[in-house]
Scaffold this motif. Structure first.
Motif, PDB file in Angstrom:
ATOM      1  N   PRO A  48       0.838  -1.114   0.031  1.00  0.00           N
ATOM      2  CA  PRO A  48       0.093  -0.130   0.196  1.00  0.00           C
ATOM      3  C   PRO A  48       0.777   1.301   0.033  1.00  0.00           C
ATOM      4  CG  PRO A  48       0.062  -0.868   2.287  1.00  0.00           C
ATOM      5  CD  PRO A  48       0.668  -2.166   1.375  1.00  0.00           C
ATOM      6  N   THR A  49       0.239   2.265  -0.490  1.00  0.00           N
ATOM      7  CA  THR A  49       1.184   3.366  -0.470  1.00  0.00           C
ATOM      8  C   THR A  49       1.273   4.165   0.786  1.00  0.00           C
ATOM      9  OG1 THR A  49      -0.985   4.935  -0.902  1.00  0.00           O
ATOM     10  CG2 THR A  49       0.497   3.821  -2.695  1.00  0.00           C
ATOM     11  N   ASN A  50       0.352   3.865   1.785  1.00  0.00           N
ATOM     12  CA  ASN A  50       0.438   4.621   3.207  1.00  0.00           C
ATOM     13  C   ASN A  50       1.204   3.713   4.054  1.00  0.00           C
ATOM     14  OD1 ASN A  50      -1.881   2.587   3.079  1.00  0.00           O
ATOM     15  ND2 ASN A  50      -2.381   3.132   5.183  1.00  0.00           N
ATOM     16  N   GLU A  51       1.603   4.085   5.176  1.00  0.00           N
ATOM     17  CA  GLU A  51       2.351   3.448   6.348  1.00  0.00           C
ATOM     18  C   GLU A  51       1.282   2.561   6.895  1.00  0.00           C
ATOM     19  OE1 GLU A  51       4.952   4.211  10.520  1.00  0.00           O
ATOM     20  OE2 GLU A  51       4.064   5.731   9.157  1.00  0.00           O
ATOM     21  N   ILE A  52       1.511   1.198   7.060  1.00  0.00           N
ATOM     22  CA  ILE A  52       0.546   0.328   7.802  1.00  0.00           C
ATOM     23  C   ILE A  52       0.654   0.388   9.275  1.00  0.00           C
ATOM     24  CG2 ILE A  52       0.102  -2.234   8.114  1.00  0.00           C
ATOM     25  CD1 ILE A  52       1.533  -2.648   5.557  1.00  0.00           C
ATOM     26  N   GLN A  53      -0.500   0.843   9.874  1.00  0.00           N
ATOM     27  CA  GLN A  53      -0.714   0.772  11.334  1.00  0.00           C
ATOM     28  C   GLN A  53      -2.093   0.142  11.681  1.00  0.00           C
ATOM     29  OE1 GLN A  53       1.206   2.080  13.266  1.00  0.00           O
ATOM     30  NE2 GLN A  53       2.718   3.086  12.247  1.00  0.00           N
ATOM     31  N   THR A  54      -1.850  -0.955  12.232  1.00  0.00           N
ATOM     32  CA  THR A  54      -3.125  -1.470  12.685  1.00  0.00           C
ATOM     33  C   THR A  54      -3.554  -1.311  13.899  1.00  0.00           C
ATOM     34  OG1 THR A  54      -1.745  -3.595  13.592  1.00  0.00           O
ATOM     35  CG2 THR A  54      -2.541  -3.849  11.366  1.00  0.00           C
ATOM     36  N   VAL A  55      -4.887  -1.585  14.166  1.00  0.00           N
ATOM     37  CA  VAL A  55      -5.178  -1.136  15.524  1.00  0.00           C
ATOM     38  C   VAL A  55      -6.239  -2.363  16.183  1.00  0.00           C
ATOM     39  CG1 VAL A  55      -7.220   0.294  16.704  1.00  0.00           C
ATOM     40  CG2 VAL A  55      -5.861   1.323  14.856  1.00  0.00           C
ATOM     41  N   LEU A  56      -5.802  -2.560  17.490  1.00  0.00           N
ATOM     42  CA  LEU A  56      -6.311  -3.850  18.073  1.00  0.00           C
ATOM     43  C   LEU A  56      -7.664  -3.706  18.778  1.00  0.00           C
ATOM     44  CD1 LEU A  56      -2.972  -4.744  19.844  1.00  0.00           C
ATOM     45  CD2 LEU A  56      -3.912  -5.663  17.820  1.00  0.00           C
ATOM     46  N   SER A  57      -8.608  -4.460  18.790  1.00  0.00           N
ATOM     47  CA  SER A  57      -9.734  -4.499  19.588  1.00  0.00           C
ATOM     48  C   SER A  57      -9.624  -4.806  20.942  1.00  0.00           C
ATOM     49  CB  SER A  57     -10.876  -5.245  19.031  1.00  0.00           C
ATOM     50  OG  SER A  57     -10.459  -6.759  18.977  1.00  0.00           O
ATOM     51  N   SER A  58      -8.519  -5.710  21.243  1.00  0.00           N
ATOM     52  CA  SER A  58      -8.388  -6.323  22.588  1.00  0.00           C
ATOM     53  C   SER A  58      -6.920  -6.754  22.658  1.00  0.00           C
ATOM     54  CB  SER A  58      -9.313  -7.647  22.597  1.00  0.00           C
ATOM     55  OG  SER A  58     -10.624  -7.664  22.373  1.00  0.00           O
ATOM     56  N   ARG A  59      -6.294  -6.637  23.939  1.00  0.00           N
ATOM     57  CA  ARG A  59      -4.816  -7.207  24.165  1.00  0.00           C
ATOM     58  C   ARG A  59      -5.027  -8.581  24.856  1.00  0.00           C
ATOM     59  NH1 ARG A  59      -2.860  -1.424  26.576  1.00  0.00           N
ATOM     60  NH2 ARG A  59      -3.201  -0.109  24.673  1.00  0.00           N
ATOM     61  N   THR A  60      -4.146  -9.178  24.411  1.00  0.00           N
ATOM     62  CA  THR A  60      -3.889 -10.483  25.188  1.00  0.00           C
ATOM     63  C   THR A  60      -2.495 -10.767  25.575  1.00  0.00           C
ATOM     64  OG1 THR A  60      -3.615 -11.939  23.022  1.00  0.00           O
ATOM     65  CG2 THR A  60      -5.923 -11.805  23.957  1.00  0.00           C
ATOM     66  N   ASP A  61      -2.065 -11.424  26.776  1.00  0.00           N
ATOM     67  CA  ASP A  61      -0.720 -11.527  27.024  1.00  0.00           C
ATOM     68  C   ASP A  61      -0.124 -12.703  26.447  1.00  0.00           C
ATOM     69  OD1 ASP A  61      -1.254  -9.499  28.850  1.00  0.00           O
ATOM     70  OD2 ASP A  61      -1.996 -10.789  30.256  1.00  0.00           O
ATOM     71  N   ALA A  62       1.075 -12.909  26.803  1.00  0.00           N
ATOM     72  CA  ALA A  62       1.865 -14.003  26.304  1.00  0.00           C
ATOM     73  C   ALA A  62       1.250 -15.369  26.708  1.00  0.00           C
ATOM     74  CB  ALA A  62       3.398 -13.937  26.869  1.00  0.00           C
ATOM     75  N   GLY A  63       1.369 -16.213  25.665  1.00  0.00           N
ATOM     76  CA  GLY A  63       0.638 -17.708  25.921  1.00  0.00           C
ATOM     77  C   GLY A  63      -0.961 -17.758  25.976  1.00  0.00           C
ATOM     78  N   VAL A  64      -1.721 -16.496  25.682  1.00  0.00           N
ATOM     79  CA  VAL A  64      -3.184 -16.539  25.676  1.00  0.00           C
ATOM     80  C   VAL A  64      -3.503 -16.549  24.148  1.00  0.00           C
ATOM     81  CG1 VAL A  64      -5.270 -14.957  25.971  1.00  0.00           C
ATOM     82  CG2 VAL A  64      -3.304 -14.870  27.735  1.00  0.00           C
ATOM     83  N   HIS A  65      -4.441 -17.473  23.968  1.00  0.00           N
ATOM     84  CA  HIS A  65      -4.946 -17.752  22.425  1.00  0.00           C
ATOM     85  C   HIS A  65      -6.167 -16.807  22.259  1.00  0.00           C
ATOM     86  CE1 HIS A  65      -2.291 -20.903  23.536  1.00  0.00           C
ATOM     87  NE2 HIS A  65      -3.226 -21.478  24.345  1.00  0.00           N
TER      88      HIS A  65
END
Length: 317
Positions: A48-65
């Protein structure tokens, strides 16, 4: 510029969490340590011609699925036309598979440029998978399967996908009864990990107030296959603990589950829960409670209203 919602799932064992660490001094590379970093670098395939910046709906920690989570991203094509969503899904999955990353894009859809995957979410459902060994004699119980001198079959298919317990005093009825205490509006300050309390300025008295909509305890089932499935079913009782709310504090779900397990194992009683809920403080955590490990936790669903995905007529194609 067009906005896209990615519905994703992943196995979190090999990741240190979903959220990327921003380090502008590093050269672009395939960041396989976080789910977000992996997805952003996979998206570069589309140039894409723009810089890729995703936005998360939720955060999960290490090891969480996650069985279902969401991110949104803005992508601008050189010719100004939108990307085909089926192509986005297919190419992303092939790229992730090529790099042996346990992430899959379930579907992709165009959304309005005002849509926000986090702020427009109406709720989140988490699932905690638990397996309790049967026929454990008094004195043989331990935490997880680390008790020396007592062997319990562990299906290889379930490694890091479920929390396995052996405890002769485990009582699922006590757990179910205690779960009702968490439903409704409470100040969950006691159930928030202190690490983020220290690192972020969250002193507003209402910040730790959350409403738990539902907690459901249901019989679960093994993910084992073939003869392992039979042996696993004979060895363990599987349980699913499902918790739904609009949002959660850092490690709140794992702390709630750990508290319920402590009640079921007889380490604490309901009075201890009452004290932690009615006297909210990071200093009021009952240290007889062990925080449930990440391996059994799944983000099961991010909920939205159907109307959240509607595109304005002028941007429809």
């Amino acid at each position: 510029m067009h906005r896209y919602l990615l519905n994703i799932s992943y196995i979190g064992t090999s990741f240190r969490g979903i959220q990327k660490t921003v380090n502008k001094s590093e050269l672009p590379r395939l960041d396989t340590s976080t789910v977000q970093g992996s997805l952003e670098l996979a998206l570069r395939v589309f140039r894409p011609t723009n810089e890729i910046q995703t936005v998360l709906s939720s955060r999960t920690d290490a090891g969480v699925h996650a069985l279902h989570s969401t991110i949104h991203v803005d992508l601008e094509r050189s010719d100004g036309n939108p990307y085909d969503t089926t192509t986005l899904t297919g190419v992303l999955n092939r790229t992730l598979d090529k790099h042996s990353l346990p992430i899959r894009v379930l579907s992709t859809q165009r959304v309005a440029d005002t849509f926000h995957c986090r702020y427009h979410a109406t709720g989140r459902t988490y699932l905690y998978r638990l397996a309790v060994a049967r026929n454990v004699t008094e004195g043989a119980e331990g935490r997880g399967l680390k008790n020396k001198g007592y062997e319990v079959f562990l299906p290889v298919e379930e490694i890091d996908r479920c929390y396995f317990l052996q405890n002769a005093t485990f009582d699922i009825k006590r757990l179910s009864d205690a779960a009702r205490m968490f439903v409704g509006v409470h100040d969950f300050r006691t159930f928030m990990s202190t690490s983020r309390q220290k690192s972020q300025s969250r002193d507003h008295p209402m910040f730790t107030v959350r409403k738990i909509d539902e907690i459901n305890i249901r019989p679960g089932k093994s993910l084992a296959l073939g003869p392992n499935a039979t042996l696993a079913t004979e060895t363990y009782d599987y349980w699913d603990i499902e918790i739904k709310a609009r949002s959660f504090l850092y490690k709140q779900v794992r702390r709630i589950v750990g508290t319920l397990l402590a009640v079921a194992n007889g380490r604490i009683d309901e009075r201890s829960i009452y004290q932690m809920l009615t006297i909210p403080s990071k200093h009021n955590w009952d240290h007889r409670v062990l925080v449930a490990p990440a391996c059994g936790l799944y983000l099961c669903r991010v909920h939205y209203r159907d109307t959240a995905f509607e595109l304005p007529d002028e941007t429809s194609h």
